[in-house]
Design a protein around this motif. Structure first.
Motif, PDB file in Angstrom:
ATOM      1  N   GLU A   1       6.625 -14.598   3.972  1.00 13.46           N
ATOM      2  CA  GLU A   1       5.539 -15.014   3.080  1.00 13.46           C
ATOM      3  C   GLU A   1       4.207 -14.950   3.813  1.00 13.46           C
ATOM      4  O   GLU A   1       4.107 -15.322   4.979  1.00 13.46           O
ATOM      5  CB  GLU A   1       5.789 -16.438   2.575  1.00 13.46           C
ATOM      6  N   ALA A   2       3.198 -14.466   3.116  1.00 13.81           N
ATOM      7  CA  ALA A   2       1.867 -14.357   3.706  1.00 13.81           C
ATOM      8  C   ALA A   2       0.839 -14.404   2.590  1.00 13.81           C
ATOM      9  O   ALA A   2       1.098 -13.958   1.470  1.00 13.81           O
ATOM     10  CB  ALA A   2       1.732 -13.060   4.501  1.00 13.81           C
ATOM     11  N   ALA A   3      -0.334 -14.919   2.921  1.00 14.13           N
ATOM     12  CA  ALA A   3      -1.377 -15.101   1.908  1.00 14.13           C
ATOM     13  C   ALA A   3      -2.161 -13.826   1.638  1.00 14.13           C
ATOM     14  O   ALA A   3      -2.868 -13.737   0.641  1.00 14.13           O
ATOM     15  CB  ALA A   3      -2.330 -16.211   2.346  1.00 14.13           C
TER      16      ALA A   3
ATOM     17  N   MET B   1       5.725  -4.030   1.095  1.00  9.11           N
ATOM     18  CA  MET B   1       4.786  -5.048   1.549  1.00  9.11           C
ATOM     19  C   MET B   1       3.385  -4.756   1.009  1.00  9.11           C
ATOM     20  O   MET B   1       2.711  -5.644   0.489  1.00  9.11           O
ATOM     21  CB  MET B   1       4.776  -5.085   3.080  1.00  9.11           C
ATOM     22  N   PHE B   2       2.944  -3.513   1.116  1.00 11.97           N
ATOM     23  CA  PHE B   2       1.621  -3.160   0.607  1.00 11.97           C
ATOM     24  C   PHE B   2       1.548  -3.331  -0.909  1.00 11.97           C
ATOM     25  O   PHE B   2       0.550  -3.839  -1.443  1.00 11.97           O
ATOM     26  CB  PHE B   2       1.275  -1.714   0.995  1.00 11.97           C
ATOM     27  N   LYS B   3       2.595  -2.936  -1.598  1.00 14.85           N
ATOM     28  CA  LYS B   3       2.579  -3.032  -3.063  1.00 14.85           C
ATOM     29  C   LYS B   3       2.518  -4.478  -3.537  1.00 14.85           C
ATOM     30  O   LYS B   3       1.976  -4.755  -4.614  1.00 14.85           O
ATOM     31  CB  LYS B   3       3.794  -2.305  -3.648  1.00 14.85           C
ATOM     32  N   ARG B   4       3.068  -5.405  -2.742  1.00 17.45           N
ATOM     33  CA  ARG B   4       2.978  -6.832  -3.121  1.00 17.45           C
ATOM     34  C   ARG B   4       1.532  -7.293  -3.225  1.00 17.45           C
ATOM     35  O   ARG B   4       1.231  -8.252  -3.926  1.00 17.45           O
ATOM     36  CB  ARG B   4       3.709  -7.703  -2.092  1.00 17.45           C
ATOM     37  N   TYR B   5       0.645  -6.631  -2.519  1.00 12.49           N
ATOM     38  CA  TYR B   5      -0.760  -7.048  -2.518  1.00 12.49           C
ATOM     39  C   TYR B   5      -1.637  -6.118  -3.350  1.00 12.49           C
ATOM     40  O   TYR B   5      -2.856  -6.048  -3.143  1.00 12.49           O
ATOM     41  CB  TYR B   5      -1.264  -7.134  -1.069  1.00 12.49           C
TER      42      TYR B   5
END
Length: 206
Positions: free
Chosen positions: A79-81, A136-140
């Motif tokens: 998890e990361a903001a 990971m990139f697509k999550r943001y």
């Protein structure tokens, strides 16, 4: 009740010694007698843990997959903001040998040059790593195309570091990481994100 007793050593001990020989001299150096000599054990002890050298090879590859690829994927899924924080989590792999062993990765890649089955396993591992970073990139909010190119850039950069035997001090690497994060993400990390990253790695060497 069996009269057989377990010989000195352990499976992990033999595996660790095999990794050392692989890194030092390539797969051709990983032989039973040199392993036994390094451990000051008899070759009979080897056969308590492994049927033959091929089984040892399989165990080495499985551990490499679990450690380097498995840990990399787990770091991507933390998890990361923000994307920058996520990238810092991923960059932990390049600074913490217990998460990712760069010398072992290079040794496995070199081994795969003479083993077509392993070459396929390496390709599959690279694909799994690339896919994890892309997710990971697509999550943001990055598009499919942006995530694809960014994930390739991250992986190819690290493979380049490994294959070129790039030497730099820990301090130099730490100083460059925020710039890599900005390059990969297109976003400048916040001062707090940089401090948090540096703090956890400073603590790891104190």
């Amino acid at each position: 009740m069996s009269t057989l007793s377990r010989p000195p050593g352990s499976k992990d001990l033999w595996l660790n010694a095999a990794y050392d020989l692989l890194i030092e001299g390539g797969v051709d150096a990983v032989k039973i007698m040199p392993l036994a000599k390094r451990l000051n054990l008899t070759r009979t002890g080897f056969y308590w843990y492994f049927k033959d050298i091929a089984e040892l090879h399989r165990a080495m590859i499985q551990r490499w997959e679990a450690k380097n690829t498995g840990n990399l994927i787990e770091q991507c899924e933390l998890e990361a903001a923000s994307i920058c924080e996520s990238l810092f989590n991923l960059m932990d792999c390049w600074l913490v040998p217990t998460l990712f062993d760069a010398r072992l990765d290079l040794a496995i890649r070199n081994w795969s040059r003479v083993d077509s089955d392993l070459q396929q396993r390496v390709k599959e591992a690279d694909n799994r790593r690339i896919e994890a970073i892309a997710r990971m990139f697509k999550r943001y909010g990055y598009s499919e195309e942006q995530a694809d190119v960014s994930s390739l850039t991250v992986i190819y950069t690290q493979i380049g570091y490994i294959s070129m035997h790039r030497l730099e001090s820990r301090e130099e690497r730490l100083a460059r990481v925020p710039h890599y994060v900005e390059l990969f993400s297109g976003i400048r990390p916040t001062a707090r994100e940089v401090v948090n990253f540096n703090d956890r790695h400073q603590k790891s060497i104190e």
